[in-house]
Design a protein around this motif. Structure first.
Motif, PDB file in Angstrom:
ATOM      1  N   GLN A 113      38.344  33.614  39.189  1.00 49.29           N
ATOM      2  CA  GLN A 113      37.799  33.054  40.645  1.00 49.29           C
ATOM      3  C   GLN A 113      37.675  31.532  40.605  1.00 49.29           C
ATOM      4  O   GLN A 113      36.814  30.803  40.794  1.00 49.29           O
ATOM      5  N   ALA A 133      42.172  38.326  47.757  1.00 51.89           N
ATOM      6  CA  ALA A 133      42.666  38.514  46.337  1.00 51.89           C
ATOM      7  C   ALA A 133      44.324  38.272  46.505  1.00 51.89           C
ATOM      8  O   ALA A 133      44.981  38.369  47.402  1.00 51.89           O
ATOM      9  N   SER A 137      45.483  39.267  38.947  1.00 53.68           N
ATOM     10  CA  SER A 137      45.246  38.852  40.299  1.00 53.68           C
ATOM     11  C   SER A 137      44.083  37.837  40.050  1.00 53.68           C
ATOM     12  O   SER A 137      43.247  37.874  39.123  1.00 53.68           O
ATOM     13  N   LYS A 163      41.037  35.504  42.792  1.00 58.05           N
ATOM     14  CA  LYS A 163      40.377  35.578  44.012  1.00 58.05           C
ATOM     15  C   LYS A 163      39.742  34.045  44.034  1.00 58.05           C
ATOM     16  O   LYS A 163      38.799  33.812  43.700  1.00 58.05           O
TER      17      LYS A 163
END
Length: 136
Positions: A54, A111, A130, A132
């Motif tokens: 993140q 995302a 992935s 975010k």
């Protein structure tokens, strides 16, 4: 005596059915299995993870790729909301690579999927990860 005859005819019937099934399989196997790609061409699985899952906007994060072939050519594609960003690298002799992504003003809390493809000769490895983005 009739019981013995019926058992023999049942066994013979089973053998005929089995032989017919195998013959049918042999006939269709030529066309069905001839189009199957060799096992070595099937994609293998690699491993990918983000250094920061993140990251804040306008910061960096790295895609860490492993379990690919020594010196394999690695390509990552980040699938943002409105664009795609490609990065390329060559894996180390241990089959690892690290690719840097600058997050810029990517949409917060949305995302971003990263697909990874590594190739060496006829071998291909595929995986994904992935991250975010967070507000600055």
């Amino acid at each position: 005596m009739p019981a013995v005859v019926s058992r023999r005819s049942a066994a013979a019937s089973t053998r005929r059915s089995l032989a017919a099934g195998l013959a049918a399989l042999a006939l269709i196997s030529g066309s069905v299995f001839a189009d199957v790609a060799p096992a070595e061409a099937a994609p293998k699985s690699c491993s990918a993870k983000m250094s920061i899952s993140q990251p804040r906007q306008y910061s960096n994060t790295w895609v860490k790729v492993s379990k690919v072939g020594s010196k394999a050519k690695v390509e990552t594609v980040a699938h943002y909301k409105t664009t795609k960003t490609k990065k390329r690298a060559t894996a180390s002799t241990q089959g690892k690579a690290s690719l840097k992504y600058y997050i810029s003003g990517a949409s917060p809390n949305r995302a971003v999927k990263i697909t990874v493809t590594a190739k060496k000769g006829k071998k291909t490895w595929k995986c994904s990860t992935s991250f975010k983005p967070r507000r600055k």
